[in-house]
Design an enzyme around this catalytic site. Structure first.
Site: not given
Ligand SMILES: NC(=O)C1=CN([C@@H]2O[C@H](COP(=O)(O)OP(=O)(O)OC[C@H]3O[C@@H](n4cnc5c(N)ncnc54)[C@H](OP(=O)(O)O)[C@@H]3O)[C@@H](O)[C@H]2O)C=CC1
Ligand SMILES: CC(C)(CO)C(=O)C(=O)O
Length: 327
Positions: A7-11, A204, A272
């Site tokens: 699940g290599a999206g943003a994080i 968190k 988020s």
């Molecule tokens: N972004 C942030 O700044 C922060 C995020 N978090 C937490 O980190 C976690 C991840 O968030 P974030 O990175 O933003 O999310 P994203 O949606 O950017 O990344 C998740 C990725 O996983 C992919 N994915 C989901 N299911 C599958 C699957 N079955 N097979 C292949 N790929 C898959 C998604 O694809 P698709 O887009 O097609 O669904 C997406 O690209 C969450 O719990 C979030 O709350 C915590 C701190 C900060």
């Molecule tokens: C600031 C915080 C922790 C909650 O608003 C966040 O980063 C988010 O959910 O995007």
């Protein structure tokens, strides 16, 4: 060390890049245009310490095969799809770290006390992820980093300080968590290991639980909403309630609520979960809002401000079709 980020999206894209910079043999499981861009051109991370370009292997779990470690970084509603696919990445010694926001599926595993072994069906429907991974492989994780996928294959990191905290569900010292944290540190991201991962999760989660519902209700960045004195007071009370839940569950969490609200008031960050609502993506309502309040009930803690804010926010998520309450 062979590490796959599932699940290599943003994080996950950020974490995968730091692991690769730290010398690990990194692969990623992703989907759609973002996966195609990473396969074609690699992964670019634009951060405060520079722009980093790496070329992780991109493939399906079958193509990538057994790993030393898997880091799961999907949004919580995607966990059932991870459960379906993760099998080929797992050998008998593979560690799986769940680096996500909210209450994790394993929270009461190896917890001890009266709540030991409680299940959380809203987070792990049908126990799919438990059956696929198993608690013995599992590490908890908390991430501090504000990331977005700016365009497919390109991650933007907003903040200067980024860190991941890892810990064992049974609170033991953890060489396997240390090994991952070391690689992250070499790659330029904070990597820490704690013996109270649940306390870290509450520290968190308080930000998501206390600010997220107000973001949904106001449709504003947290800073904008907190400038209204009535909303600000409600946020302070909501954070106090989060502290109370964590403490009742045995974690020495004592957030400086005024400082946290002051800091969110200065930020332009849009929570988020509000971004998910606006973009029509499944919302992490169960892991961030509903289950923590279910746990408040288990611990006998009153949370009147959170109850109201969460109930209204859940209505919005349900109306938008982005959250379906468990039957
Ligand atoms: N972004 C942030 O700044 C922060 C995020 N978090 C937490 O980190 C976690 C991840 O968030 P974030 O990175 O933003 O999310 P994203 O949606 O950017 O990344 C998740 C990725 O996983 C992919 N994915 C989901 N299911 C599958 C699957 N079955 N097979 C292949 N790929 C898959 C998604 O694809 P698709 O887009 O097609 O669904 C997406 O690209 C969450 O719990 C979030 O709350 C915590 C701190 C900060
Ligand atoms: C600031 C915080 C922790 C909650 O608003 C966040 O980063 C988010 O959910 O995007």
């Amino acid at each position: 060390m062979k590490i796959c980020v599932f699940g290599a999206g943003a994080i996950g894209g950020h974490v995968a890049t730091r692991l690769a910079l730290g010398g690990a043999d990194v692969s990623v499981v992703a989907r759609g245009a973002h996966r195609d861009a990473m396969a074609a051109d690699g992964l670019t991370v634009e951060a405060k310490d520079g722009t980093h370009k790496v070329r992780p292997r991109v493939g399906s779990p079958q193509e990538l095969g057994v790993q030393d470690a898997v880091i799961v970084t999907v949004k919580a509603p995607a966990l059932p799809s991870v459960a379906e696919a993760i099998g080929p990445l797992l050998g008998s010694d593979t560690t799986v770290a769940f680096v996500m926001n909210g209450i994790p599926w394993w929270y009461f595993d190896r917890h001890g006390g009266a709540l030991d072994g409680r299940r959380l069906p809203e987070i792990d429907p049908g126990e799919a992820i438990r059956k696929a991974v198993g608690v013995e492989r599992t590490l908890g994780g908390v991430v501090y980093s504000a990331c977005t996928v700016k365009q497919p294959g390109h991650i933007f990191v907003e903040n200067a300080t980024n860190r991941v905290v890892l810990g064992e569900p049974d609170g033991s010292a953890s060489p396997r968590a240390e090994a991952i944290a070391e690689v992250l540190k070499k790659g330029g991201m904070g990597g820490e290991v704690t013996q109270d991962i649940r306390g870290e999760i509450w520290t968190k989660l308080a930000m998501n639980l206390a600010f997220g519902p107000f973001a949904i209700l106001s449709r504003m960045g947290s800073g904008g909403a907190a400038r209204d004195p009535v909303v600000r007071t409600a946020m302070v009370r909501a954070l106090q309630e989060c502290n109370a839940i964590a403490r009742a569950l045995g974690h020495d969490v004592n957030l400086d609520v005024e400082k946290r609200v002051a800091s969110i008031s200065r930020s332009n960050h849009k929570a988020s979960i509000l971004q998910d609502l606006e973009l029509g993506r499944p919302m992490e309502v169960a892991a961030m809002f509903r289950v923590p309040l279910e746990m408040a009930r288990m611990a006998g803690v009153e949370t009147p401000v959170l109850d109201l804010a969460v109930a209204l926010a859940v209505q919005q998520a349900t109306e938008a079709g982005l959250y379906k309450p468990a039957a």
